[in-house]
Motif scaffolding. Structure first.
Motif, PDB file in Angstrom:
ATOM      1  N   GLY A 110      -6.456  -2.836 -15.267  1.00  0.00           N
ATOM      2  CA  GLY A 110      -5.932  -2.128 -14.093  1.00  0.00           C
ATOM      3  C   GLY A 110      -4.662  -2.704 -13.526  1.00  0.00           C
ATOM      4  O   GLY A 110      -3.610  -2.117 -13.634  1.00  0.00           O
ATOM      5  N   ASP A 111      -4.724  -3.879 -12.878  1.00  0.00           N
ATOM      6  CA  ASP A 111      -3.607  -4.307 -12.052  1.00  0.00           C
ATOM      7  C   ASP A 111      -2.340  -4.604 -12.820  1.00  0.00           C
ATOM      8  O   ASP A 111      -1.255  -4.444 -12.297  1.00  0.00           O
ATOM      9  CB  ASP A 111      -3.990  -5.527 -11.219  1.00  0.00           C
ATOM     10  CG  ASP A 111      -4.842  -5.145 -10.044  1.00  0.00           C
ATOM     11  OD1 ASP A 111      -4.917  -5.913  -9.103  1.00  0.00           O
ATOM     12  OD2 ASP A 111      -5.424  -4.058 -10.091  1.00  0.00           O
ATOM     13  N   ARG A 140      -0.961  -3.034 -14.917  1.00  0.00           N
ATOM     14  CA  ARG A 140      -0.175  -1.811 -15.066  1.00  0.00           C
ATOM     15  C   ARG A 140       0.718  -1.583 -13.875  1.00  0.00           C
ATOM     16  O   ARG A 140       1.706  -0.881 -13.953  1.00  0.00           O
ATOM     17  CB  ARG A 140      -1.106  -0.614 -15.258  1.00  0.00           C
ATOM     18  CG  ARG A 140      -1.938  -0.720 -16.518  1.00  0.00           C
ATOM     19  CD  ARG A 140      -2.956   0.374 -16.595  1.00  0.00           C
ATOM     20  NE  ARG A 140      -3.815   0.343 -15.429  1.00  0.00           N
ATOM     21  CZ  ARG A 140      -4.716   1.263 -15.174  1.00  0.00           C
ATOM     22  NH1 ARG A 140      -4.867   2.266 -15.970  1.00  0.00           N
ATOM     23  NH2 ARG A 140      -5.472   1.164 -14.113  1.00  0.00           N
ATOM     24  N   SER A 141       0.363  -2.192 -12.734  1.00  0.00           N
ATOM     25  CA  SER A 141       1.150  -1.988 -11.530  1.00  0.00           C
ATOM     26  C   SER A 141       2.441  -2.784 -11.553  1.00  0.00           C
ATOM     27  O   SER A 141       3.401  -2.419 -10.902  1.00  0.00           O
ATOM     28  CB  SER A 141       0.334  -2.405 -10.297  1.00  0.00           C
ATOM     29  OG  SER A 141      -0.869  -1.697 -10.249  1.00  0.00           O
ATOM     30  N   GLU A 188       5.162   2.604  -8.051  1.00  0.00           N
ATOM     31  CA  GLU A 188       4.267   3.670  -7.612  1.00  0.00           C
ATOM     32  C   GLU A 188       5.120   4.661  -6.843  1.00  0.00           C
ATOM     33  O   GLU A 188       5.282   4.598  -5.639  1.00  0.00           O
ATOM     34  CB  GLU A 188       3.166   3.111  -6.706  1.00  0.00           C
ATOM     35  CG  GLU A 188       2.256   2.117  -7.411  1.00  0.00           C
ATOM     36  CD  GLU A 188       1.248   2.823  -8.292  1.00  0.00           C
ATOM     37  OE1 GLU A 188       1.173   4.044  -8.232  1.00  0.00           O
ATOM     38  OE2 GLU A 188       0.540   2.134  -9.015  1.00  0.00           O
ATOM     39  N   VAL A 242      -4.440   1.351  -4.723  1.00  0.00           N
ATOM     40  CA  VAL A 242      -3.783   2.311  -5.606  1.00  0.00           C
ATOM     41  C   VAL A 242      -2.792   3.140  -4.804  1.00  0.00           C
ATOM     42  O   VAL A 242      -1.603   3.178  -5.104  1.00  0.00           O
ATOM     43  CB  VAL A 242      -4.807   3.224  -6.303  1.00  0.00           C
ATOM     44  CG1 VAL A 242      -4.101   4.260  -7.174  1.00  0.00           C
ATOM     45  CG2 VAL A 242      -5.770   2.400  -7.149  1.00  0.00           C
ATOM     46  N   ARG A 280      -8.774   0.235  -6.499  1.00  0.00           N
ATOM     47  CA  ARG A 280      -9.295  -0.005  -7.833  1.00  0.00           C
ATOM     48  C   ARG A 280      -9.760  -1.455  -7.925  1.00  0.00           C
ATOM     49  O   ARG A 280      -9.087  -2.364  -7.451  1.00  0.00           O
ATOM     50  CB  ARG A 280      -8.201   0.249  -8.867  1.00  0.00           C
ATOM     51  CG  ARG A 280      -8.618   0.046 -10.314  1.00  0.00           C
ATOM     52  CD  ARG A 280      -7.493   0.425 -11.271  1.00  0.00           C
ATOM     53  NE  ARG A 280      -6.279  -0.324 -11.025  1.00  0.00           N
ATOM     54  CZ  ARG A 280      -5.086   0.223 -10.773  1.00  0.00           C
ATOM     55  NH1 ARG A 280      -4.967   1.533 -10.701  1.00  0.00           N
ATOM     56  NH2 ARG A 280      -4.026  -0.529 -10.577  1.00  0.00           N
ATOM     57  N   ASP A 313     -11.399   4.709 -13.431  1.00  0.00           N
ATOM     58  CA  ASP A 313     -10.077   4.153 -13.275  1.00  0.00           C
ATOM     59  C   ASP A 313      -9.181   5.262 -12.742  1.00  0.00           C
ATOM     60  O   ASP A 313      -9.466   6.443 -12.924  1.00  0.00           O
ATOM     61  CB  ASP A 313      -9.542   3.630 -14.619  1.00  0.00           C
ATOM     62  CG  ASP A 313      -8.501   2.549 -14.449  1.00  0.00           C
ATOM     63  OD1 ASP A 313      -8.075   2.329 -13.305  1.00  0.00           O
ATOM     64  OD2 ASP A 313      -8.116   1.935 -15.452  1.00  0.00           O
ATOM     65  N   ASP A 329      -4.725   5.773 -11.342  1.00  0.00           N
ATOM     66  CA  ASP A 329      -3.488   5.091 -11.001  1.00  0.00           C
ATOM     67  C   ASP A 329      -2.422   5.971 -10.368  1.00  0.00           C
ATOM     68  O   ASP A 329      -1.386   5.457  -9.943  1.00  0.00           O
ATOM     69  CB  ASP A 329      -2.896   4.392 -12.234  1.00  0.00           C
ATOM     70  CG  ASP A 329      -2.814   5.308 -13.445  1.00  0.00           C
ATOM     71  OD1 ASP A 329      -2.555   6.509 -13.264  1.00  0.00           O
ATOM     72  OD2 ASP A 329      -3.011   4.822 -14.568  1.00  0.00           O
ATOM     73  N   ASN A 335      -5.203   9.488 -14.268  1.00  0.00           N
ATOM     74  CA  ASN A 335      -5.124   8.179 -14.911  1.00  0.00           C
ATOM     75  C   ASN A 335      -4.841   8.361 -16.389  1.00  0.00           C
ATOM     76  O   ASN A 335      -5.243   9.338 -17.015  1.00  0.00           O
ATOM     77  CB  ASN A 335      -6.405   7.371 -14.717  1.00  0.00           C
ATOM     78  CG  ASN A 335      -7.567   7.911 -15.509  1.00  0.00           C
ATOM     79  OD1 ASN A 335      -8.226   8.853 -15.077  1.00  0.00           O
ATOM     80  ND2 ASN A 335      -7.844   7.340 -16.666  1.00  0.00           N
TER      81      ASN A 335
END
Length: 652
Positions: free
Chosen positions: A72-73, A75-76, A81, A228, A242, A333, A335, A348
């Motif tokens: 998950g994270d 990808r940030s 965003e 998110v 998330r 999940d 995003d 997602n």
């Protein structure tokens, strides 16, 4: 079906219904014929112990010698965003009141940002502090320390939402919610970079502030995970978080991969619900209460991986305190969030799981991983979101720009295929979906856009879509979507460079901000473009403003873009690199029928030599004929008519 793919399939079920923990087995819900078998069908847990057992079973099938990996994270990081800005008509309400508001995707669904205004006050957050400005007197009327010792550089920045005398501040923790990486055997738990992994709640903090007098905190909320996104409709705020199981997987240097995997499965076997489900704390009236999302609040589909959870919180800014957020957690999940007000879409994809490996090996993604799941919810009421429909489309979204609902149809733009290497095979498409029972059914599509390229910007305006793809040149495609069952490309314009953000600026006009580029595709600095799209079959660029070696935050975060229709004024922050220190200004241009006229620049550098006085300008607002620019150093008021400085308020 891959474990990562089934994570996304969980989201619809979770927000559609909160399942209960009962002593007797709950009956399985009927098969939803509008949803693929084994996919989005909700399957209830029989009991809380059974919920934990099934979570462990699913997770053990996915764990390896290195644990889950950064779920998950990661990808940030390196991926903005982004939020799409409104059409010129989308801010008619604010324009009539003489203030610009903040640049958001849809006028009916506000988005968190580092500054907000309602025309009566300007509220901004910076370096762990909240500031209130009276735009009429141009005075700082309030200051509040949100987190003692915060410096604003530990992770993603703070943001806020505003309604009446209430502000909701959303504070992030950069590494929150990430599955713990492997560490040397016997070593302390650690996050990347070597910092100890805290034993307490690590995740977003929500702070409700009363602005009726001197600003004061009246409620706080903290939950495990990573923020998110959030949307505000009226007084109701939906916050999407998330998270991942809080498990520590030591790396055993002398063991084989098989032995490491076996040991990690044993760690999962010994986990408790406290290790799995998000914990939260609520502070109000000087008292703090702790809780954990109960298994009666957790939902799952028939297939899932158990390594990622999404929690949706609901808060009322009209209430006296924050409350517990009425959390709903799903084994899922997500995003990307898009909302037009009455409906909320969560999407997602798996690109951040597969791309690092694929690019290193220069291979194309597997089509089964190259999909985006999209879920539609009804949020017109004040209660929990109600699931309406779901869909899966090929390819990956660039951001929420790629989704837009119009006349009951959702338009989605995606890129598929390999975009890297010497011979990329990528292509882009636009899909048109319509809710049919509980499925978002594809009713039309356009494919084959930008072969060998990827999408850099998307903008939907009414029945027309504008798609920018780029590798060496910038094809701007106009897509006719008036007939959802027969969409078609109506025009194409090829120019050097690309637009990373598109914004309507009146009938038949489209603004673009991005990068100029050479014939070989090498970027050469910020460019603003004015397109004539009055004839969709023949889009043309009628003007360009190029700043060599320039970059603008508006290229990757449209909150930084300002278009004020009353003055036909465009303002973007600009950093220009040259000899010595970079210059940081806000560039103001007036949009005429034939092109751009430079109105002036605003510079927050005060000539003191202090590092904080070199802070780049981040945002611009208009309130009653005054241009307000915001940086970490302070706020500056500038006359729109003369571009002369009217006031400077330091916040650093």
């Amino acid at each position: 079906m891959t474990p990562a793919r089934v994570m996304g399939l969980a989201l619809v079920a979770g927000l559609a219904l909160v399942t209960g923990c009962t002593a007797e087995p709950a009956p399985a819900p009927p098969r939803d014929r509008g949803v693929p078998a084994g996919g989005l069908r909700l399957v209830a847990f029989d009991s809380c112990p059974e919920a934990l057992r099934q979570l462990k079973t699913a997770a053990k099938a996915y764990v390896g010698p290195w644990g889950f990996g950064p779920i998950g994270d990661m990808r940030s990081f390196g991926r903005a965003e982004q939020a799409e800005a409104p059409a010129a008509a989308g801010r008619a309400d604010a324009a009539a009141k003489g203030y610009s508001g903040t640049n958001t995707h849809e006028a009916g669904a506000d988005e968190p940002d580092l500054v907000k205004t309602d025309g009566k006050r300007i509220v901004t957050v910076s370096h762990g502090k909240l500031y209130v400005v009276d735009p009429a007197t141009r005075r700082l009327t309030g200051e509040l320390e949100l987190a003692p010792g915060a410096d604003g550089f530990g992770g993603a920045e703070d943001a806020l939402l505003l309604h009446g005398d209430r502000a909701l501040v959303l504070r992030r923790d950069g590494w929150a919610g990430m599955a713990k990486p492997a560490v040397p055997e016997g070593g302390a738990r650690a996050v990347p970079g070597g910092a100890p992994m805290p034993h307490g709640i690590v995740g977003p903090q929500l702070i409700m502030v009363d602005l009726s007098g001197e600003p004061k905190i009246i409620g706080e909320y903290r939950i495990d995970g990573n923020l998110v996104d959030a949307r505000q409709v009226g007084t109701t705020v939906r916050v999407v978080v998330r998270s991942a199981p809080r498990l520590n997987f030591p790396y055993r240097q002398r063991a084989t991969d098989e032995q490491r995997t076996t040991a990690n499965r044993e760690i999962i076997d010994n986990a408790t619900a406290d290790d799995w489900l998000p914990r939260y704390e609520v502070t109000s009236g000087g008292r703090t209460s702790a809780g954990r999302v109960g298994c009666e609040r957790v939902s799952r589909p028939a297939a899932y991986s158990g390594t990622s959870l999404v929690t949706v919180l609901s808060f009322d800014l009209g209430a006296a305190t924050l409350g517990a957020g009425d959390p709903v957690t799903v084994i899922a999940d997500g995003d990307t969030v898009y909302s037009n007000g009455p409906r909320l879409y969560v999407a997602n994809d798996q690109r951040w799981r597969v791309l690092p490996m694929l690019t290193a090996r220069n291979i194309a993604p597997d089509p089964k991983d190259e999909t985006t799941e999209i879920y539609q919810f009804d949020i017109s009421g004040a209660g929990a979101p109600r699931y309406v429909a779901a869909a899966s489309v090929p390819g990956w979204l660039i951001n929420q720009y790629a989704m837009s609902e119009w006349d009951g149809h959702l338009r989605v733009a995606t890129t598929s295929g390999r975009t890297w290497g010497d011979k990329p095979n990528s292509t882009s498409s636009v899909y048109v979906l319509r809710a049919d029972g509980t499925a978002l059914t594809q009713v039309g599509r356009v494919t084959g856009l930008g072969k060998g390229e990827r999408i850099y910007a998307v903008r939907f305006v009414g029945g027309t879509g504008y798609v920018v793809t780029f590798r060496q040149t910038d094809p701007l495609y106009t897509v006719d979507l008036h007939d959802p069952r027969a969409p078609k490309v109506s025009g194409e314009l090829k120019i050097n460079g690309y637009s990373a953000y598109l914004h309507p600026s009146g009938e038949g006009r489209l603004l673009g901000v991005g990068q100029e580029a050479s014939d070989q595709g090498r970027v050469q600095g910020t460019q603003l473009s004015l397109f004539d799209v009055s004839d969709p079959a023949k889009p043309t660029r009628i003007a360009q403003h190029h700043v060599k070696q320039g970059h603008s935050e508006a290229e990757f975060d449209p909150h930084a873009f300002l278009y004020w229709p009353a003055e036909r004024l465009v303002v973007v922050p600009l950093t220009v690199h040259g000899k010595g220190l970079p210059s940081n200004v806000a560039l103001a241009l007036r949009v005429g029928d034939g092109g751009f006229t430079e109105v002036g620049t605003v510079d927050h550098t005060r000539g003191t030599g202090r590092p904080e006085d070199l802070a780049p300008i981040r945002r611009s607002l208009v309130v009653d004929g005054v241009l307000w620019t915001v940086s970490d150093a302070g706020l500056e008021a500038t006359s729109l008519s003369t571009m002369k400085t009217l006031g400077w308020l330091r916040t650093a």
